[in-house]
Design a protein around this motif. Structure first.
Motif, PDB file in Angstrom:
ATOM      1  N   GLU A 225       0.839  -1.211   0.000  1.00  0.00           N
ATOM      2  CA  GLU A 225       0.000   0.000   0.000  1.00  0.00           C
ATOM      3  C   GLU A 225       0.865   1.248   0.000  1.00  0.00           C
ATOM      4  O   GLU A 225       0.588   2.219  -0.709  1.00  0.00           O
ATOM      5  CB  GLU A 225      -0.911  -0.015   1.226  1.00  0.00           C
ATOM      6  CG  GLU A 225      -1.743   1.243   1.394  1.00  0.00           C
ATOM      7  CD  GLU A 225      -2.473   1.283   2.728  1.00  0.00           C
ATOM      8  OE1 GLU A 225      -2.957   2.373   3.094  1.00  0.00           O
ATOM      9  OE2 GLU A 225      -2.550   0.231   3.412  1.00  0.00           O
ATOM     10  N   GLY A 226       1.921   1.216   0.795  1.00  0.00           N
ATOM     11  CA  GLY A 226       2.783   2.383   0.903  1.00  0.00           C
ATOM     12  C   GLY A 226       3.491   2.720  -0.387  1.00  0.00           C
ATOM     13  O   GLY A 226       3.500   3.884  -0.819  1.00  0.00           O
ATOM     14  N   VAL A 227       4.078   1.729  -1.040  1.00  0.00           N
ATOM     15  CA  VAL A 227       4.831   2.022  -2.256  1.00  0.00           C
ATOM     16  C   VAL A 227       3.890   2.469  -3.370  1.00  0.00           C
ATOM     17  O   VAL A 227       4.233   3.348  -4.179  1.00  0.00           O
ATOM     18  CB  VAL A 227       5.697   0.802  -2.664  1.00  0.00           C
ATOM     19  CG1 VAL A 227       4.870  -0.290  -3.337  1.00  0.00           C
ATOM     20  CG2 VAL A 227       6.861   1.229  -3.533  1.00  0.00           C
ATOM     21  N   GLN A 232       1.857   7.132  -6.514  1.00  0.00           N
ATOM     22  CA  GLN A 232       0.730   7.978  -6.926  1.00  0.00           C
ATOM     23  C   GLN A 232       0.986   9.431  -6.557  1.00  0.00           C
ATOM     24  O   GLN A 232       0.770  10.333  -7.377  1.00  0.00           O
ATOM     25  CB  GLN A 232      -0.549   7.477  -6.255  1.00  0.00           C
ATOM     26  CG  GLN A 232      -1.795   8.240  -6.650  1.00  0.00           C
ATOM     27  CD  GLN A 232      -3.003   7.774  -5.866  1.00  0.00           C
ATOM     28  OE1 GLN A 232      -2.961   7.657  -4.646  1.00  0.00           O
ATOM     29  NE2 GLN A 232      -4.091   7.491  -6.572  1.00  0.00           N
ATOM     30  N   TRP A 233       1.467   9.674  -5.357  1.00  0.00           N
ATOM     31  CA  TRP A 233       1.752  11.044  -4.934  1.00  0.00           C
ATOM     32  C   TRP A 233       2.871  11.663  -5.761  1.00  0.00           C
ATOM     33  O   TRP A 233       2.807  12.844  -6.106  1.00  0.00           O
ATOM     34  CB  TRP A 233       2.118  11.062  -3.452  1.00  0.00           C
ATOM     35  CG  TRP A 233       0.929  10.982  -2.534  1.00  0.00           C
ATOM     36  CD1 TRP A 233      -0.381  10.963  -2.885  1.00  0.00           C
ATOM     37  CD2 TRP A 233       0.963  10.921  -1.112  1.00  0.00           C
ATOM     38  NE1 TRP A 233      -1.178  10.902  -1.767  1.00  0.00           N
ATOM     39  CE2 TRP A 233      -0.386  10.868  -0.658  1.00  0.00           C
ATOM     40  CE3 TRP A 233       1.976  10.886  -0.165  1.00  0.00           C
ATOM     41  CZ2 TRP A 233      -0.716  10.793   0.689  1.00  0.00           C
ATOM     42  CZ3 TRP A 233       1.652  10.813   1.181  1.00  0.00           C
ATOM     43  CH2 TRP A 233       0.316  10.775   1.601  1.00  0.00           C
ATOM     44  N   ALA A 241      -1.881  16.933 -10.990  1.00  0.00           N
ATOM     45  CA  ALA A 241      -3.229  16.354 -11.048  1.00  0.00           C
ATOM     46  C   ALA A 241      -3.714  15.946  -9.667  1.00  0.00           C
ATOM     47  O   ALA A 241      -3.006  15.276  -8.928  1.00  0.00           O
ATOM     48  CB  ALA A 241      -3.218  15.128 -11.957  1.00  0.00           C
ATOM     49  N   GLY A 242      -4.909  16.378  -9.323  1.00  0.00           N
ATOM     50  CA  GLY A 242      -5.553  15.904  -8.111  1.00  0.00           C
ATOM     51  C   GLY A 242      -5.166  16.627  -6.836  1.00  0.00           C
ATOM     52  O   GLY A 242      -5.685  16.320  -5.777  1.00  0.00           O
ATOM     53  N   ARG A 253       9.964  19.462  -5.210  1.00  0.00           N
ATOM     54  CA  ARG A 253      11.185  18.696  -5.464  1.00  0.00           C
ATOM     55  C   ARG A 253      11.582  17.871  -4.239  1.00  0.00           C
ATOM     56  O   ARG A 253      11.896  16.679  -4.355  1.00  0.00           O
ATOM     57  CB  ARG A 253      12.318  19.640  -5.867  1.00  0.00           C
ATOM     58  CG  ARG A 253      13.619  18.920  -6.213  1.00  0.00           C
ATOM     59  CD  ARG A 253      14.738  19.918  -6.521  1.00  0.00           C
ATOM     60  NE  ARG A 253      15.981  19.236  -6.816  1.00  0.00           N
ATOM     61  CZ  ARG A 253      16.386  18.874  -8.037  1.00  0.00           C
ATOM     62  NH1 ARG A 253      15.624  19.136  -9.084  1.00  0.00           N
ATOM     63  NH2 ARG A 253      17.537  18.254  -8.206  1.00  0.00           N
ATOM     64  N   ARG A 254      11.570  18.508  -3.076  1.00  0.00           N
ATOM     65  CA  ARG A 254      11.962  17.779  -1.861  1.00  0.00           C
ATOM     66  C   ARG A 254      10.957  16.671  -1.544  1.00  0.00           C
ATOM     67  O   ARG A 254      11.344  15.565  -1.139  1.00  0.00           O
ATOM     68  CB  ARG A 254      12.080  18.735  -0.671  1.00  0.00           C
ATOM     69  CG  ARG A 254      12.538  18.051   0.618  1.00  0.00           C
ATOM     70  CD  ARG A 254      12.765  19.061   1.713  1.00  0.00           C
ATOM     71  NE  ARG A 254      13.970  19.813   1.519  1.00  0.00           N
ATOM     72  CZ  ARG A 254      15.183  19.454   1.974  1.00  0.00           C
ATOM     73  NH1 ARG A 254      15.307  18.323   2.647  1.00  0.00           N
ATOM     74  NH2 ARG A 254      16.229  20.207   1.766  1.00  0.00           N
ATOM     75  N   ALA A 255       9.677  16.946  -1.715  1.00  0.00           N
ATOM     76  CA  ALA A 255       8.672  15.923  -1.438  1.00  0.00           C
ATOM     77  C   ALA A 255       8.843  14.729  -2.386  1.00  0.00           C
ATOM     78  O   ALA A 255       8.752  13.575  -1.958  1.00  0.00           O
ATOM     79  CB  ALA A 255       7.269  16.510  -1.568  1.00  0.00           C
ATOM     80  N   ARG A 256       9.108  14.990  -3.657  1.00  0.00           N
ATOM     81  CA  ARG A 256       9.313  13.886  -4.600  1.00  0.00           C
ATOM     82  C   ARG A 256      10.557  13.092  -4.227  1.00  0.00           C
ATOM     83  O   ARG A 256      10.583  11.859  -4.363  1.00  0.00           O
ATOM     84  CB  ARG A 256       9.397  14.414  -6.029  1.00  0.00           C
ATOM     85  CG  ARG A 256       8.048  14.888  -6.573  1.00  0.00           C
ATOM     86  CD  ARG A 256       8.168  15.413  -7.996  1.00  0.00           C
ATOM     87  NE  ARG A 256       8.496  14.338  -8.930  1.00  0.00           N
ATOM     88  CZ  ARG A 256       9.395  14.455  -9.912  1.00  0.00           C
ATOM     89  NH1 ARG A 256      10.072  15.582 -10.063  1.00  0.00           N
ATOM     90  NH2 ARG A 256       9.612  13.447 -10.724  1.00  0.00           N
TER      91      ARG A 256
END
Length: 308
Positions: A225-227, A232-233, A241-242, A253-256
């Protein structure tokens, strides 16, 4: 007669002996005397001991003893700001601590403890303070933007005692952070699940919190579920999107980077090594500093060396 400065260091070591013998009351008074030391490391060590005595629940150092120690600290001619803040808080002098500068966690609060005490004083005072936008913004940044250290853990205990349901999603996220800190990943996932259902953007706004979520997924029974969620995020952040207006409050950038990095760790845990390598490579391209890049490189080398 005041203690001579060249005797202050010996008071600190006498305090260590008293504490080792379980005499917290005597130890506190000796550490207070050690604050007069001309030796910086001794003075700092005595201060740290007193911070712990004032903030940690310990039946050997009662509330009355804390108050007596706080009064003695405030009577010292050169008590530093951080310790003085904690002493005033212990004595219930919240009006002196909950001004807008401290409560909002601005640069006027020089240390994490001063900021934590400023927020705690607003909780203790009650009223409309916690509803102020600057207060809420400062509070969220303080508890989620960095490491969950002693001042933040202490503040959360004050929050739970005084909040009466104040910011329930943020409280759940903090419970999850505490559970990760203690290695209780099942409890962490239970706490984080509420936030995932009701305010998922909270994780994307704060990379440190997102990292804690990644650790919880990695070491729980919800790795798949996590991966999938992190993939998706990462796609949402790349395309927008979304996410709606919330995307503008996110360091994309940091979040990715965090999403790819912890996605790689989860896939490595699942022994899906090719997928893990791809995610670590993606994270490396986004690494915000050398330390983070080195972490990706280490995992990539580890995967390469362990290929069948």
């Amino acid at each position: 007669m005041g203690i001579a400065r060249n005797d202050a260091a010996s008071s600190f070591y006498a305090g260590l002996r008293a504490e080792g013998q379980g005499n917290q009351v005597l130890a506190a008074s000796l550490y207070e005397k050690a604050l007069a030391s001309s030796l910086g490391p001794v003075k700092e060590a005595a201060r740290d001991k007193l911070v712990r005595f004032l903030t940690v629940s310990d039946p050997a150092f009662s509330a009355d003893e804390k108050e007596r120690s706080a009064k003695r600290i405030l009577s010292l001619p050169d008590s530093e700001a951080m310790l003085a803040c904690l002493a005033r808080y212990t004595l219930g002098q919240y009006e002196d601590l909950a001004g807008p500068e401290l409560a909002a966690g601005t640069e006027l609060a020089a240390s994490s403890w001063e900021k934590a005490v400023g927020f705690g004083a607003v909780f203790r005072r009650g009223g409309d303070g916690p509803g102020d936008d600057a207060f809420l913004s400062g509070l969220m940044d303080f508890v989620f933007a960095g490491t969950l250290d002693a001042p933040r853990v202490w503040l959360f205990e004050e929050w739970e005692e005084c909040s009466d349901g104040f910011l329930p999603n943020a409280a759940s996220a903090l419970r999850g952070r505490l559970a990760v800190l203690r290695g209780d990943y099942g409890r962490a996932m239970n706490a984080f699940s509420t936030v995932l259902d009701e305010d998922p953007l909270l994780f994307l706004r704060y990379p440190a919190l997102l990292g804690d979520l990644g650790r919880a997924f990695q070491y729980s029974n919800r790795q798949k579920e996590g991966v999938e969620l992190f993939a998706q995020w990462a796609d949402f952040l790349e395309t927008g999107a979304g996410l709606g207006d919330g995307i503008f409050s996110i360091d994309e950038r940091r979040a990715r980077y965090v999403l790819f990095y912890f996605g790689g760790r989860i896939e490595r845990q699942r022994q899906r090594f090719d997928e893990a390598a791809g995610l670590f490579s993606a994270a490396l391209a986004l690494a915000p500093d050398d330390e983070q890049a080195d972490a990706c490189i280490w995992y990539l080398l580890s995967l390469a060396l362990n290929e069948p």
